[in-house]
Scaffold this motif. Structure first.
Motif, mmCIF file in Angstrom:
data_model
loop_
_atom_site.group_PDB
_atom_site.id
_atom_site.type_symbol
_atom_site.label_atom_id
_atom_site.label_comp_id
_atom_site.label_asym_id
_atom_site.label_seq_id
_atom_site.Cartn_x
_atom_site.Cartn_y
_atom_site.Cartn_z
ATOM 1 N N VAL A 63 44.067 42.091 46.929
ATOM 2 C CA VAL A 63 45.256 42.035 46.065
ATOM 3 C C VAL A 63 46.345 41.210 46.748
ATOM 4 N N SER A 227 46.224 35.210 38.178
ATOM 5 C CA SER A 227 45.968 36.619 37.861
ATOM 6 C C SER A 227 44.496 36.946 37.597
ATOM 7 N N PRO A 228 43.727 36.089 36.891
ATOM 8 C CA PRO A 228 42.298 36.424 36.719
ATOM 9 C C PRO A 228 41.543 36.472 38.048
ATOM 10 N N LEU A 231 41.826 39.942 40.082
ATOM 11 C CA LEU A 231 40.875 40.966 39.654
ATOM 12 C C LEU A 231 39.478 40.646 40.164
ATOM 13 N N SER A 232 39.124 39.374 40.112
ATOM 14 C CA SER A 232 37.809 38.957 40.596
ATOM 15 C C SER A 232 37.661 39.244 42.085
ATOM 16 N N VAL A 234 39.271 41.466 43.869
ATOM 17 C CA VAL A 234 39.214 42.915 44.061
ATOM 18 C C VAL A 234 37.797 43.421 43.794
ATOM 19 N N MET A 235 37.178 42.903 42.733
ATOM 20 C CA MET A 235 35.802 43.300 42.412
ATOM 21 C C MET A 235 34.844 42.938 43.541
ATOM 22 N N ALA A 373 31.523 42.128 38.709
ATOM 23 C CA ALA A 373 32.037 43.407 38.224
ATOM 24 C C ALA A 373 30.895 44.386 37.980
#
Length: 439
Positions: A63, A227-228, A231-232, A234-235, A373
């Protein structure tokens, strides 16, 4: 160096890349040796505490990076006159985020500690210090700048100096038999040295970090674009690190034993990245000029990675326990079977690295995210089920299944199914047998 299995690739470019990654291989080797020494010194319980803290912080660090690196590089190339604004804005965004993540990391740990049926000794200070060490990664924006100028050698020099200094310090800590907290402070010092080193190198290039400035509109633009990728990232981190965090519910000793096997199993994961990165330009060129040759090169690449990873997996499967006994001198009883299972994940990691480049070349970024994911979700669910039953052995099985599903997720999508079938053929040595019988 000859590579008959990937005939058609630019051998000169590949050899040049190998030369440039020599220091990387040295760094990985030195890090592994020091990690093994630390594991032998600390023993399963303390080594488990250390790896739990590192894994928890690594997930949150995804993050903290804000997915900005790619966009920093692109923005500087497109707007070189706004370099100081781009770097200054990116730095302050990361500093603010990473500063917030320090109490967040401590808070998450305290909640999990209080809810755990087997909490063990409090690790609040350890987690806080490791999160503080991660804070210094904010200055990796300088690394992104040098990448944009194709001058990464300066960053590598700083990384190598830091690695050697910290390795010597860690060995001294082991020799003097100092407590675990000193090793944790070494991680903080490593982050500080890297940050200071990057600033010094930047200044020596005739640039000035004090010219950087924050721009609110630029910050909004960068965050919207990145922003996308947050998340990627973090996954990916959950996919790679969540098993250690979840295993803490069984106890620090279980984490330590599992980590001793995991570290050995994953020690060579940089190899597929080096190979795939080196041949990626040739793949892109073939895609533009000859689609049949493009598909053939992809198949050859899958074959090569299986030829490298399969023999290692077979060897470790038979001798995993003996290797653990020899390296750790009997301190990590039970890690052998975990290593024998976990090592098979490497085959799917290797194939996944290659197919990721295919997804990039084809512009299938959403598919790339979805399969990561899927791997992360499957890993979490399997860990919830298997860890209470089998401890670290369950975590190894969960990782193996998750890696398999993530890699062959491409079989579920019609437009990528052909690649999934190609990887299956490589995995079961179909193309190898076809070449043998053709002769």
């Amino acid at each position: 160096m000859k590579l008959p299995a990937i005939k058609g690739f630019d051998e000169e470019a590949f050899n040049k890349y190998l030369k440039n990654t020599g220091w990387l291989m040295f760094g990985k080797g030195l890090s592994l040796i020091v990690s093994l020494l630390i594991a032998r010194y600390l023993g399963p319980i303390l080594f488990g505490d250390l790896n739990f803290g590192l894994s928890l912080v690594a997930i949150l660090a995804a993050v903290g990076a804000l997915g900005l690196d790619t966009f920093i590089i692109r923005e500087i190339i497109q707007e070189p006159n706004h370099r100081d604004e781009i770097l200054g804005t990116s730095l302050w965004l990361r500093i603010a985020t990473n500063a917030i993540l320090i109490p967040v990391a401590i808070g998450i740990y305290l909640i999990s500690h209080n809810l755990s049926p087997n909490p063990g000794e409090p690790l609040t200070l350890l987690v806080g210090l490791l999160a503080f060490a991660s804070f210094f990664k904010s200055f990796n924006v300088i690394d992104a700048y040098f990448q944009s100028q194709v001058q990464s050698k300066y960053v590598v020099q700083v990384q190598n100096i830091s690695l050697i200094v910290i390795s010597l310090i860690k060995v001294a800590i082991i020799t003097l038999k100092l407590p675990l907290i000193y090793i944790v402070f070494a991680y903080v010092l490593e982050g500080l040295i890297l940050a200071v080193g990057l600033i010094i190198v930047y200044q020596k290039r005739g640039l000035n970090i004090f010219d950087w400035h924050f721009n609110k509109q630029r910050a909004k633009s960068l965050l919207i674009k990145s922003s996308p990728l947050i998340l990627s990232a973090v996954m990916v981190s959950i996919y790679m690190k969540i098993d250690v965090v979840m295993l803490k519910s069984v106890g620090s000793k279980a984490v330590g034993i599992y980590s001793s096997a995991q570290n050995l199993s994953e020690a060579w994961y940089f190899i597929p990245v080096a190979i795939v990165t080196s041949v990626f330009p040739a793949l892109l060129h073939a895609r533009k000029t000859d689609l049949e040759r493009y598909q053939k090169r992809l198949g050859n690449l899958y074959d090569l990675l299986v030829y490298i990873s399969l023999p290692v997996a077979l060897f470790i499967s038979f001798f995993g326990s003996a290797i653990i006994q020899f390296i750790y001198q009997g301190k990590y009883e039970g890690a052998g079977p975990m290593l024998s299972i976990h090592i098979w994940s490497g085959i799917f990691v290797f194939l996944g690295s290659a197919s990721s480049q295919y997804l990039v070349a084809e512009g299938f970024t959403k598919i790339s995210f979805y399969r990561t994911a899927a791997g992360a979700i499957i890993n979490v669910l399997l860990n919830i089920w298997l860890i209470p039953l089998y401890g670290g052995l369950g975590a190894s099985i969960a990782t193996l299944i998750a890696c398999f599903i993530s890699t062959f997720y491409l079989l579920l999508i019609p437009k990528t199914r052909h690649q999934g079938i190609m990887m299956l053929k490589s995995l079961f040595l179909v193309t190898a047998f076809q070449k043998i019988f053709k002769r």
